[in-house]
Design a protein around this motif. Structure first.
Motif: not given
Length: 184
Positions: A1-13, A112-116
């Protein structure tokens, strides 16, 4: 499942990029340490390089989603010097992650409730605390012209938890069994 929030996605990248570079940098610096007569410090660099790869893989998996291009901004230490200097670079990088980067990334993932992503950032943060301390111990020895005293380094392949000379029965960060630890 892909991360939903852009900020958390940017931080993961960003975290993926930084951990990937740390993985390669530590392999290079480990070879320098071995050439300078510090085989145990070289082993420490190699082992922690594996832990950084674990973090990069965890972040990459959490990004999820379709394959696409991304611009990644990741802070990193560049350059190569003597082992004492390389260890200072490692300490600086680890402390940046512990004191600034991962606390912010973790807070964003929680908000952002991004548990993973939260789990991945938590795993990395806990390991980086240990890495900073181990690199400081290694640097203290190298400053005296001595190699670090250790028999082996154990890395949890789930979270990157790092321990010297013997794995715990269960990883204190993720709960992985002793038998899963990789020995260096």
């Amino acid at each position: 499942m892909a991360v939903k929030n852009a900020m958390t996605s940017d931080f993961l990248h960003s975290a993926y990029g930084g951990e990937s570079m740390a993985h390669m940098r530590y392999l290079t610096w480990g070879a320098v340490a071995e050439k300078e007569g510090f085989p145990n410090i070289g082993k420490l660099f190699e082992a922690i390089s594996f832990a950084e790869r674990v973090h990069a893989n965890n972040h990459f998996k959490e990004i999820g989603g379709a394959t696409s291009d991304a611009t990644v901004t990741a802070g990193a230490v560049f350059g190569m010097g003597k082992t004492v200097d390389n260890l200072q670079g490692a300490i600086n990088g680890e402390l940046h992650e512990v004191e600034q980067m991962y606390p912010v990334y973790l807070n964003a993932a929680e908000f952002q409730a991004e548990q993973g992503a939260k789990r991945s950032f938590h795993f990395a943060l806990e390991a980086e605390k240990i890495h900073a301390d181990l690199f400081a111990q290694a640097q203290n020895a190298a400053k005296e012209g001595k190699d670090m005293e250790l028999k082996s380094v154990y890395i949890c392949p789930v979270c990157g938890h790092t321990v010297l000379d013997g794995a715990p029965d269960n990883c204190p960060v993720c709960g992985a069994k002793k038998e899963m630890y990789k020995k260096f």
